[in-house]
Enzyme design. Structure first.
Site, PDB file in Angstrom:
ATOM      1  CE  LYS A 168      41.277  30.458  38.301  1.00 39.33           C
ATOM      2  NZ  LYS A 168      40.075  30.028  37.445  1.00 39.33           N
ATOM      3  CB  SER A 175      41.249  31.263  33.886  1.00 41.32           C
ATOM      4  OG  SER A 175      40.046  30.811  34.773  1.00 41.32           O
ATOM      5  CB  SER A 187      38.509  27.976  34.296  1.00 40.92           C
ATOM      6  OG  SER A 187      38.378  29.087  33.053  1.00 40.92           O
TER       7      SER A 187
HETATM    8  N1  GLN Z   1      37.643  30.483  28.841  1.00 38.82           N
HETATM    9  C1  GLN Z   1      36.361  30.817  29.187  1.00 38.82           C
HETATM   10  C2  GLN Z   1      36.510  32.537  29.433  1.00 38.82           C
HETATM   11  O1  GLN Z   1      37.443  33.112  28.676  1.00 38.82           O
HETATM   12  C3  GLN Z   1      36.233  30.531  30.636  1.00 38.82           C
HETATM   13  C4  GLN Z   1      36.708  30.965  31.738  1.00 38.82           C
HETATM   14  C5  GLN Z   1      36.527  30.345  32.996  1.00 38.82           C
HETATM   15  O2  GLN Z   1      35.966  29.543  32.937  1.00 38.82           O
HETATM   16  N2  GLN Z   1      36.805  31.221  33.995  1.00 38.82           N
HETATM   17  O3  GLN Z   1      35.376  33.301  29.941  1.00 38.82           O
END
Ligand code: GLN
Length: 501
Positions: free
Chosen positions: A86, A161, A185
């Protein structure tokens, strides 16, 4: 090159099988790496998982594995296995963008600890994969570099994400990927792409070199096609790191051994009452119920458990995470990293900073910086941030009370399967609901896994397993046994049903 006499479909091998074939001299690390690179060349125009492919670096790392194997050196359990990283973790020899324009062209001068551990384990890093900008999002549509597509249905989101990480593994571009999980995420993309994804206990994996979104929640972890593969990767990256002051100096839980035990007789499993009902797709609930049924058949004792404060988790998260991000992202000031706009010799530092941040950050990042700045401002701090921290404590207490009665908790991973690209971009709150089930574990710090539960109208959905802090091995114990039972029921691993690309 992809065709190999013994392994015609090299890219479909698990990480464990790839490593075993390399160790046995039946497959070279260069062949495994080239097969992954060929697959990327074939499908990534459609999927768009990769932001940067480091073919030369990957092949050089693979050659070194082959040479040392030929010289009789004993290699680790993932030596020569390709991996997608990532783009929120730094790597010396690659760009790091975090999916943002503001870091376009920036090269970190050091490796994240996760990356140095991967290199030490002889894992072959293929390149950097796409993500929502600074890990804010649930669909990868917030990337400044365009969305990634779900390999199961390319009109749909791969989750986020860590959408690039999940899509790369589900599209057989790599058997393994590293994601990060602040509110879900890793687990949400794993669920909607039919994979195993794990958020380790907070402090279990070093955050050194992980560009911070919300420092008290962020944690890196594995995405893979099997529980054993996820365990091997987890073991490779976990463990104390003096470079991260929040890294905890305790032994890494025995995740690999737990993944192979396949016996959950007598284990107490709690179904979280609050993570069901309104807003949950009936297909998701049915697949979850079937997975719970399978646990009962395996001899686990299943009971219902109430965690009354989980209903406030989403609200607390959307105060705490933006508050921390508003502070963390202040470092992108046009002076130290990446983009700099408006520096014409006349404009002052503040003007340059504001022009750069205006152009360099996307709308979701700006929304959160504004939200967080507001929640932390004097006069509102106690009402918002302070209150959210109290809710966080109540959620930890719900977990502690539940874990007095049961060994693990389970729920669906997400309320729905993957949604169509574009369908929620204009409705942030609808997007935020994707993480309803995953956020409690981030707030309390405990580990959690998403495991493929089944298909709903041809789209994968997941079951989430949650354990107390530092009992990550319980996820793998339950996950390994359940995976075996569900695979046996359908005759093959779920991901094998992913449509050909
Ligand atoms: N979808 C969540 C957010 O937008 C979690 C994102 C994440 O875990 N990085 O914050």
């Amino acid at each position: 090159m992809t065709d190999h006499p013994t392994f015609p479909d090299v890219v479909r091998l698990t990480a464990a099988a790839t490593a075993a074939a390399i160790a046995a001299g039946e497959l070279s690390a260069v062949e495994a790496t080239q097969a992954a690179l060929d697959r990327i060349a074939k499908v990534d125009d459609t999927i768009h998982a990769f932001l940067h492919v480091d073919a030369e670096g990957a092949l050089a790392a693979a050659r070194s594995v082959d040479e040392r194997r030929a010289a009789g050196e004993a290699l680790g359990p993932l030596a020569g296995v390709p991996l997608a990283l990532k783009d929120v973790l730094t790597a010396r020899d690659m760009p790091t963008t975090c999916g943002s324009r503001i870091l376009e062209g920036w090269h970190a001068p050091y490796d994240a600890t996760v990356v140095s551990r991967l290199r030490a384990a002889d894992v072959v890093v293929l390149g950097k994969v796409n993500m929502d900008e600074f890990a804010m999002g649930s669909s990868t549509e917030n990337s400044a570099y365009g969305p990634t597509r779900n390999p199961w249905d390319t009109t749909r989101i791969p989750g986020g994400s860590s959408g690039g990480s999940a899509a790369a593994v589900a599209a057989f571009e790599a058997p393994l990927a590293i994601g990060t999980d602040t509110g879900g995420s890793i687990r949400q993309p794993a669920a909607v792409c039919g994979l195993v994804g794990v958020k380790p206990t907070y402090g279990g994996v070093s955050r050194y070199g992980l560009v911070a979104f919300s420092s008290s929640l962020d944690q890196a972890g594995p995405l893979a096609r099997t529980v054993t593969d996820a365990a091997l990767l987890h073991a490779a990256i976990a463990g104390h790191d003096p470079l991260d002051s929040t890294s905890v100096d305790v032994p890494v839980p025995p995740v690999v051994e737990a993944a192979g035990r396949r016996d959950v007789r007598g284990l107490r499993v709690g179904v979280v009452r609050e993570l069901a009902g309104e807003g949950y797709d009936p297909g998701v609930e049915a697949a979850f119920a079937a997975a719970v049924e399978a646990l009962t058949e395996l001899g686990a004792e299943v009971v219902e458990v109430s965690c009354p404060h989980f209903q406030y988790a989403l609200a607390a998260y959307y105060l705490i995470a933006p508050s921390e991000c508003s502070s963390n992202l202040a470092r992108f000031d046009a002076m130290r990293f990446g983009l700099r706009l408006g520096d014409d010799g006349q404009a002052g530092a503040e003007e340059v900073m504001s022009r750069t941040r205006e152009a360099g950050f996307g709308p979701e990042v700006k929304r959160r910086v504004i939200l967080g700045t507001y929640a932390l401002s004097s006069g509102y701090y106690d009402a918002y941030y302070g209150q959210a921290q109290k809710v966080r404590t109540l959620i930890s207490r719900d977990f502690a009370a539940a874990f007095e009665r049961v060994d693990v908790l389970v729920s669906p991973t997400t309320p729905t399967p993957a949604f169509p690209l574009g369908s929620k971009v204009d409705d942030p709150v609808a997007m935020y609901l994707s993480d309803l089930c995953t956020i409690p574990s981030n707030l309390a710090g405990g580990p959690a896994m998403s495991l493929p539960a089944g298909l709903v109208d041809g789209l994968p959905v997941g079951i989430q397993i949650m354990a107390p802090p530092f009992a990550d091995d319980r996820l793998y114990l339950v996950g390994g046994a359940l995976e075996e039972a569900l695979d046996a029921r359908r005759g093959h691993p779920l991901v094998a049903e992913a449509p050909a690309l």
